[in-house]
Design an enzyme around this catalytic site. Structure first.
Site: not given
Ligand SMILES: Cc1cc2nc3c(=O)[nH]c(=O)nc-3n(C[C@H](O)[C@H](O)[C@H](O)COP(=O)(O)O)c2cc1C
Length: 343
Positions: A16, A70, A100, A203, A205
């Protein structure tokens, strides 16, 4: 893999991301290999439910199932109410946001800030599970490894949340304090996976098929969740799926394929947001798609000045047509920015 009674087509999840993983983007990722996608967070504050932003987030018309929404907030009763509100609007899975890191989520200390108050975090889980159980809707939880390096309480909270009835847990391998700095670590994710009976999703990186395999092997997680690496590159899901199944790397998509996916995405995007907001909010998706391609930065700057859907579609189509004259498959510029995940 099953989530309650719902069978998932595969174990690659779209993370998300508020402002990114709206319905058109989730649809695109599902089409390109993701088995599951969680919506952008929806506030538990009732007074905001009629806002344009929230009603768009709660609109699942035509969405490929399962529909997972969510919710974010700090009040157990409000969170339970928000779960029911979203179930009435089509949610088949409710995910609780404790991941978040935004300083304030929906103007309250929600998201990963909740990990600092375990009793409250648990009361929220219990209230949401109690609301969803009679409707047969599974509840999932997304968290970080802890509040800060000295307070990595993911394992304790995960065990308690499992006892409280959650059906699946996602762990992002960073603490709240880290935000998006440093590197995700997977030891804590592995420890949580080893301790729990419910599916655990790793989850943080994951930005290539090889990294996906490495994280799976290290954590023994049941599924992987990918966020930033899918921005502008939603086909990463099919690349990861192919590599995990065969050990072989899929060739990059053709320029023509990418052109087609992006134009379809844009049409779907304008359909949800309308012309004014649609053109503006589409710029980031176009920017992500072209940033690592030769000439992409120049195009991005030019494209940001366009203000109509028609002109934006034309400009994107023409730019990819030009690229297709020189490359059959997607070429990446020497300094591939995609390797740098930024939030
Ligand atoms: C722009 C942005 C918005 C995000 N919004 C949410 C969110 O609404 N809810 C949530 O649980 N995590 C949110 N995250 C975190 C991501 O779900 C994820 O846990 C995090 O980016 C790490 O994963 P990645 O390295 O694959 O990006 C957000 C991340 C980014 C970059």
């Amino acid at each position: 893999m099953k989530l309650g009674a719902i069978a998932l087509p595969n174990t690659l999840f779209v993370a998300p991301m508020a402002g990114v993983t709206d319905r058109p983007f989730r649809q695109l990722c599902k089409r390109l290999g993701a088995g599951y996608a969680v919506s952008e967070m929806v506030t538990s504050k009732r007074e905001l439910w009629n806002s344009l932003k929230t009603s768009r987030r709660a609109d699942h018309a035509g969405e490929v199932e399962p529909i997972a929404v969510q919710i974010a907030g700090v009040d157990p009763a409000q969170m339970a109410e928000a779960a029911l509100y979203n179930i009435d609007r089509g949610a088949q899975v409710i995910d609780i946001n404790m991941g978040c890191p935004a300083k304030k989520v929906c103007n309250v200390w929600a998201g990963s800030a909740l990990m600092q108050d375990e009793p409250l975090a648990l009361r929220i889980v219990e209230a949401v599970v109690a609301a969803c159980a009679p409707r047969g809707v599974p509840v999932t939880l997304k968290m970080r490894t802890g509040w800060c390096a000295a307070e990595k309480n993911a394992l304790r909270l995960a065990r308690a949340a499992e006892s409280a009835g959650i059906a699946l847990l996602t762990v992002h391998g960073r603490t709240r304090e880290q935000g998006y700095k440093g590197q995700a670590e997977y030891d804590t994710v592995a420890a949580v996976k080893a301790a729990l009976g419910i599916p655990v999703v790793a989850n943080g990186d994951i930005d290539s098929p090889q990294k996906a395999r490495q994280v799976l092997e290290h954590t023994r997680a049941d599924a992987l969740m990918i966020g930033r690496a899918a921005q502008g590159r939603p086909w990463i899901f099919r690349e990861v799926a192919h590599f995990l199944a065969t050990g072989e790397l899929l060739a990059p998509p053709t320029v023509r394929e990418v052109r087609g996916w992006l134009l379809e995405h844009l049409q779907d995007h304008y359909g949800l947001y309308g012309e004014y907001s649609g053109v503006r909010s589409a710029r980031k998706h176009i920017g992500w798609a072209v940033r690592a391609l030769p000439g992409g930065e120049d195009f991005r700057a030019r494209m940001n000045l366009i203000e109509s859907c028609e002109q934006q579609l034309l400009a994107v189509g023409d730019w990819f047509d030009e690229l297709a004259q020189h490359h059959e498959r997607l070429p990446l510029a020497a300094n591939d920015e995609r390797l740098e995940l930024t939030a």
